[in-house]
Design an enzyme around this catalytic site. Structure first.
Site, PDB file in Angstrom:
ATOM      1  N   LYS A  19      -0.877  -0.480   2.449  1.00  0.00           N
ATOM      2  CA  LYS A  19      -0.927   0.835   2.105  1.00  0.00           C
ATOM      3  C   LYS A  19      -2.763   1.051   2.142  1.00  0.00           C
ATOM      4  O   LYS A  19      -3.368   0.542   1.911  1.00  0.00           O
ATOM      5  CB  LYS A  19      -0.506   0.909   1.086  1.00  0.00           C
ATOM      6  CG  LYS A  19      -1.047   0.355   0.025  1.00  0.00           C
ATOM      7  CD  LYS A  19      -2.004   0.930  -0.763  1.00  0.00           C
ATOM      8  CE  LYS A  19      -2.901   0.098  -2.211  1.00  0.00           C
ATOM      9  NZ  LYS A  19      -4.012   0.379  -3.065  1.00  0.00           N
ATOM     10  N   PRO A 100      -5.378  -9.155   3.923  1.00  0.00           N
ATOM     11  CA  PRO A 100      -7.001  -9.452   3.911  1.00  0.00           C
ATOM     12  C   PRO A 100      -6.601  -8.996   2.334  1.00  0.00           C
ATOM     13  O   PRO A 100      -5.656  -8.706   1.985  1.00  0.00           O
ATOM     14  CB  PRO A 100      -7.871  -8.726   3.802  1.00  0.00           C
ATOM     15  CG  PRO A 100      -7.348  -7.604   4.312  1.00  0.00           C
ATOM     16  CD  PRO A 100      -5.671  -7.674   5.145  1.00  0.00           C
ATOM     17  N   GLY A 104      -7.761  -3.896  -0.911  1.00  0.00           N
ATOM     18  CA  GLY A 104      -7.404  -3.146  -1.681  1.00  0.00           C
ATOM     19  C   GLY A 104      -5.743  -2.432  -0.487  1.00  0.00           C
ATOM     20  O   GLY A 104      -5.452  -1.327  -1.213  1.00  0.00           O
ATOM     21  N   GLY A 107      -1.922  -6.200  -0.060  1.00  0.00           N
ATOM     22  CA  GLY A 107      -0.895  -7.259   0.550  1.00  0.00           C
ATOM     23  C   GLY A 107      -0.668  -8.036  -0.590  1.00  0.00           C
ATOM     24  O   GLY A 107       0.793  -8.059   0.184  1.00  0.00           O
ATOM     25  N   GLY A 108      -1.290  -8.404  -1.479  1.00  0.00           N
ATOM     26  CA  GLY A 108      -0.489  -9.337  -2.221  1.00  0.00           C
ATOM     27  C   GLY A 108       0.877  -8.595  -3.328  1.00  0.00           C
ATOM     28  O   GLY A 108       2.087  -9.250  -3.072  1.00  0.00           O
ATOM     29  N   SER A 109       1.065  -7.615  -2.766  1.00  0.00           N
ATOM     30  CA  SER A 109       1.899  -6.711  -3.847  1.00  0.00           C
ATOM     31  C   SER A 109       3.546  -6.508  -3.243  1.00  0.00           C
ATOM     32  O   SER A 109       4.407  -6.780  -2.943  1.00  0.00           O
ATOM     33  CB  SER A 109       1.551  -5.051  -3.948  1.00  0.00           C
ATOM     34  OG  SER A 109       0.550  -5.383  -5.069  1.00  0.00           O
ATOM     35  N   ASP A 142       1.378  -1.893  -8.697  1.00  0.00           N
ATOM     36  CA  ASP A 142       1.597  -1.202  -6.830  1.00  0.00           C
ATOM     37  C   ASP A 142       2.883  -2.456  -6.072  1.00  0.00           C
ATOM     38  O   ASP A 142       3.345  -1.477  -4.884  1.00  0.00           O
ATOM     39  CB  ASP A 142       0.678  -1.940  -5.782  1.00  0.00           C
ATOM     40  CG  ASP A 142      -0.755  -0.898  -5.943  1.00  0.00           C
ATOM     41  OD1 ASP A 142      -0.977  -0.308  -6.425  1.00  0.00           O
ATOM     42  OD2 ASP A 142      -1.434  -1.524  -5.420  1.00  0.00           O
TER      43      ASP A 142
END
Ligand code: C5P
Length: 287
Positions: A19, A100, A104, A107-109, A142
């Site tokens: 995002k 990556p 920001g 990615g993890g969310s 997020d």
């Protein structure tokens, strides 16, 4: 969420997109330690992670860089269990990273949201958006956004969503070799002067309007922690980005381009702007 693929082997794979926050207005830190946000997030097409959930004899999260309980996908499995309030079959999550970390772009969310969607589908829980978003909010600010995708205004910590329109655009995401911790960026934000109030200008109908409309209140904080970001921002602007915009809490910078040809040219020029950076070409299809 798009791109749900069941496999005959009893697993479900979901594409997890990145995002960008086209607008990120941040208020002063609240008593709970979080900052009230007003932000317009859009899910981008192009680079993505792929998250596969399958039945297993022991819980596992396999992900390059962040395996096991430290991965938000692990917390997503806990949150799903809490939401259904009964024991669920044991699951394993395999994450192929195209995005990556500490950039920001969420990615993890996004992986956590994809885990919820894939597990719901695999187990036939039929939870629906509302319950999936509630489980997602327990994982991170997020994460509910990635259950919905598209273009959403997000308020509260980022978990109170409202769909919106947003124009189509092409972009290049430049990811510096060094990432930034979200917690540290918010801590730096607390030491800097408060940003100006919301001017309530409506979302532009065309990408060219984004040049003056986009805003990220975390930019001064990110720049104070990683001063070389200012040089990258300047170089991207000189190369035609309109605007160059910090992604979330950084450290990636999104160069929004007037058209695909200009975005391709920025992508070719970008590697020389920041030693060791990664360059991702992406787009938003508009809604
Ligand atoms: O919710 P999440 O775990 O993604 O947030 C990571 C960190 O970012 C929080 O621990 C907090 O320091 C900061 N944060 C914040 N205000 C928000 C969202 C996140 O201060 N609205």
């Amino acid at each position: 969420m798009a791109g749900v693929t069941p496999s005959p082997g009893g697993s479900v794979t979901v594409v997890a997109p990145p995002k960008v926050n086209l607008r990120l207005l941040v208020g002063p830190r609240g008593d709970d330690g979080y900052h009230p946000l007003v932000t317009l997030m859009v899910a981008l097409e192009g680079p993505a992670d792929r998250v596969t959930v399958s039945r297993a004899t022991a819980r596992a999260v396999r992900c390059p860089g962040i395996p096991g309980p430290a991965n938000l996908a692990w917390a997503a499995l806990d949150a799903l269990q809490a939401e259904v309030a009964r024991p669920l079959p044991t699951l394993a999550v395999d994450i192929e990273k195209g995005l990556p970390a500490q950039a920001g772009v969420g990615g993890g969310s996004s992986d956590a949201a994809a885990t919820l969607v894939a597990a719901d589908r695999l187990l036939g829980l039929g939870l629906g958006h509302e319950r999936l978003e509630r489980a997602a909010a327990a994982v991170g600010s997020d994460v509910p956004f990635f259950i919905r995708g598209g273009a959403q205004w997000a308020r509260g910590r980022g978990e109170v969503l409202e769909p919106t329109t947003a124009p189509a655009f092409e972009c290049v995401i430049v990811v510096p070799g060094q990432g930034l911790s979200t917690t540290e960026v918010y801590r730096a934000f607390d030491t800097l002067p408060h940003p100006p109030p919301d001017d309530h200008v409506p979302v532009p109908a065309h990408a060219r309007g984004l040049a003056t409309w986009c805003r990220n209140d975390l930019w001064p904080a990110a720049r104070s922690l990683q001063p070389t970001l200012a040089d990258l921002h300047e170089a991207l602007t000189a190369a035609g980005a309109a605007p160059a915009l910090l992604c979330g809490s950084g450290s990636a910078i999104c160069a929004i381009a007037p058209d695909a040809v200009s975005a391709d040219a920025i992508a070719v020029a970008a590697p020389a702007m920041s030693p060791g950076c990664r360059v991702l070409r992406a787009r938003f299809p508009g809604v």
